[in-house]
Design an enzyme around this catalytic site. Structure first.
Site, PDB file in Angstrom:
ATOM      1  N   SER A 101       0.820  -1.118   0.023  1.00 15.86           N
ATOM      2  CA  SER A 101      -0.070   0.120  -0.069  1.00 15.86           C
ATOM      3  C   SER A 101       0.745   1.223   0.098  1.00 15.86           C
ATOM      4  CB  SER A 101      -1.043  -0.029   1.253  1.00 15.86           C
ATOM      5  OG  SER A 101      -0.069   0.048   2.402  1.00 15.86           O
ATOM      6  N   GLY A 102       0.285   2.273  -0.409  1.00 20.40           N
ATOM      7  CA  GLY A 102       1.000   3.713  -0.496  1.00 20.40           C
ATOM      8  C   GLY A 102       0.168   4.624   0.404  1.00 20.40           C
ATOM      9  N   ARG A 103       0.794   5.827   0.796  1.00 21.42           N
ATOM     10  CA  ARG A 103      -0.119   6.693   1.470  1.00 21.42           C
ATOM     11  C   ARG A 103       0.529   8.164   1.060  1.00 21.42           C
ATOM     12  NH1 ARG A 103       0.666   2.704   4.798  1.00 21.42           N
ATOM     13  NH2 ARG A 103       2.501   2.149   3.648  1.00 21.42           N
ATOM     14  N   HIS A 154      15.212   5.162   0.738  1.00 20.56           N
ATOM     15  CA  HIS A 154      14.897   3.612   1.114  1.00 20.56           C
ATOM     16  C   HIS A 154      13.882   3.633   2.120  1.00 20.56           C
ATOM     17  CE1 HIS A 154      16.585  -0.729   2.113  1.00 20.56           C
ATOM     18  NE2 HIS A 154      15.183  -0.704   1.964  1.00 20.56           N
ATOM     19  N   ASP A 155      12.897   2.968   2.402  1.00 19.83           N
ATOM     20  CA  ASP A 155      11.869   3.253   3.495  1.00 19.83           C
ATOM     21  C   ASP A 155      12.516   2.791   4.725  1.00 19.83           C
ATOM     22  OD1 ASP A 155      12.048   0.598   2.865  1.00 19.83           O
ATOM     23  OD2 ASP A 155       9.794   0.415   2.249  1.00 19.83           O
ATOM     24  N   THR A 156      13.501   1.644   4.860  1.00 20.43           N
ATOM     25  CA  THR A 156      13.999   1.540   6.041  1.00 20.43           C
ATOM     26  C   THR A 156      14.912   2.617   6.625  1.00 20.43           C
ATOM     27  OG1 THR A 156      13.656  -0.863   5.083  1.00 20.43           O
ATOM     28  CG2 THR A 156      15.220  -0.362   7.312  1.00 20.43           C
TER      29      THR A 156
END
Length: 514
Positions: A20-22, A268-270
């Site tokens: 998912s995205g937001r 990078h999301d992490t």
């Protein structure tokens, strides 16, 4: 430690996850750090005859619609930042996308792995890029592209958040934390370690940790050795740098003016999630837990030892030049894919109820290796788990609740093992584990991790990635200032983690360890 807040301000975070995205608004002020979701949308991959792909155009449409809503709700927004999963990319020619970006779970990369290792054996590759072996690392995907004849057609390669930024601004860049996952970057420290070792006439792997160098850079020698085109890789930018203003057409579509930049963050999301881990002591490990479980510690320099390579630990770039020394564990993908399989005939699974049933399971529950490659691709996850256990003569779960308990026990075991290994390899003592991301809401998983690690677990924040995205933007915009520790202090002031203490002599319904 407190963060100096110059004023109150608002930024917009585009946060893309694997499912998912937001788009979220972040409001920052004196003692204030709040997130307001303005748009949430699914991220549903698409399988075509040629493979498994991301629906990138639908994602972009959802992003621009979300930014339009953000502008309506907060006309004062000062910046936009984009983060996503790592390793995947789009290839462009003349500014146009050549094809639909592949999903990292696509099965085409095995031949790429073989091609790369035939030229640069993995032990040498690890010395040059410090990355754990994962068959979908960008370097292997590009080798597969080269074999298929598509790579020579490209003028540019843009990682997913950089591709979105290009469509918004027209600027082609590679943000460094995400670029560090490609296997083609020589991160800060690696260059000095290799060159120093060569001068001393000894193997680079004999040093425990690399010394710092000028900063991350594309590894031109490695790229040339592998026969990959260097000119398709864009210039590197660091978190906090301005990428560019919105294109006129994007301004017209969203209602956001030219004064609002797209700012590089830990894309990078992490990398963004680790920014928002409320680590107030130097003895903390983190688990960024969602589809994947990223388990590790934050260091000043990479660890490039043979022991680190053998343990399959990775050195990825962090914000402010830090190193994220971690191991990728399969994560809650094991649970979500099992639920998806159970729901394939139209049944709806009540996950909270199923988790409660799993918590009450007693008797014999087997543990499996959560990192086994058979669990990587979509499909019959419960069937694969059953096959793994049956092949080893271990008891196969007899109910869905037992399958869930087996998954969570196996993840907790993998998490605990990775935390202790990170401590041993890095020399950093660990006294507490911070779990952030969606997995921090799974109380059973957090408790089992505390039990198996023998360490307290601090769970939260859930939206760590978006918070880290917002914090780096706010610092770049002059709303706040300070180093990572001061940014984390603001998170600690505004978030109340839940503590899970290890249960001493707690009997566990397990039959075997991996």
């Amino acid at each position: 430690m407190t963060t100096h807040t110059a004023r109150r301000g608002t930024v917009a975070a585009v946060d893309l996850g694997a499912t998912s995205g937001r788009v979220m608004l972040g409001h920052i002020g004196a003692g204030e750090l709040t997130l307001i979701p303005v748009a949430r949308f699914p991220n549903t991959p698409v399988r075509t005859p040629d493979g498994y792909h991301w629906n990138i155009l639908e994602l972009y449409r959802s992003i621009t619609a979300g930014l339009t809503q953000a502008a309506r709700e907060a006309p004062e927004v000062e910046s936009i930042g984009i983060d996503s999963w790592a390793v995947d990319y789009g290839l462009l020619r003349g500014g146009r996308l050549l094809g639909i970006p592949y999903h990292y779970r696509d099965e085409r990369t095995q031949q790429g792995v073989d091609d790369v290792h035939a030229v640069v054996p993995f032990d040498e590759l690890y010395r040059q890029n410090g990355l754990q072996f994962l068959p979908f690392n960008t370097v292997y995907q590009l080798a597969a592209e080269q074999r298929a004849g598509t790579l020579p057609l490209a003028d540019d390669l843009l990682l997913i958040p950089d591709l979105i930024a290009y469509w918004l601004t027209g600027e082609k860049v590679a943000e460094a934390t995400n670029a560090s996952t490609t296997g083609l970057l020589r991160p800060a420290g690696v260059a000095t370690a290799l060159e120093g070792a060569a001068r001393a006439g000894r193997p680079a792997s004999s040093s425990a940790a690399a010394a710092p160098s000028a900063g991350p850079a594309w590894n031109d020698d490695l790229i040339s050795t592998l026969g990959l085109p260097r000119d398709i890789l864009p210039p590197l930018v660091s978190p906090g740098e301005r990428i560019g203003s919105l294109l006129p057409a994007v301004q017209a579509d969203t209602g956001i003016g030219p004064h609002v930049p797209v700012t590089a963050i830990g894309s990078h999301d992490t990398a963004s999630a680790v920014v928002a881990v409320p680590m107030l002591t130097d003895d903390a490990a983190y688990i960024s837990c969602g589809t994947w479980g990223l388990v590790g510690v934050e260091l000043e320099h990479p660890v490039l030892t043979d022991a680190s390579r053998a343990a399959n630990f990775t050195n990825e770039g962090g914000v402010d030049g830090r190193t994220r020394f971690l191991h990728n564990v399969m994560g809650l993908w094991l649970l979500s894919e099992s639920v998806r399989w159970w729901e394939r005939d139209g049944e709806t699974i009540d996950l909270p109820s199923l988790l409660a049933q799993a918590a009450d399971v007693s008797g014999e529950i087997s543990i499996f290796d959560a990192d086994d490659p058979r669990f990587l691709t979509p499909g019959d996850m419960p069937g694969r788990i059953a096959s793994y256990l049956g092949e080893r003569g271990l008891r196969v779960p007899a109910s869905r609740a037992e399958f869930v308990r087996s998954i969570l026990e196996s993840l907790a075991e993998a998490f605990a093992r990775a935390v202790h290994t990170a401590s041993e390899l890095s020399g950093k003592r660990v006294g507490v584990i911070h779990v952030v991301g969606g997995g921090s809401q799974n109380a059973l998983l957090c408790q089992l991790t505390a039990d198996r690690a023998g360490l307290p677990v601090e769970a939260g924040p859930v939206e760590a990635t978006a918070l880290g995205n917002v914090l780096v933007q706010a610092r770049a915009a002059g709303i706040i200032d300070g180093d990572l520790e001061t940014l984390r202090a603001l998170v600690a002031q505004t978030v109340s983690p839940r503590t899970f203490s290890p249960r001493v002599n707690q009997s566990r319904p397990t039959t075997a360890r991996v």
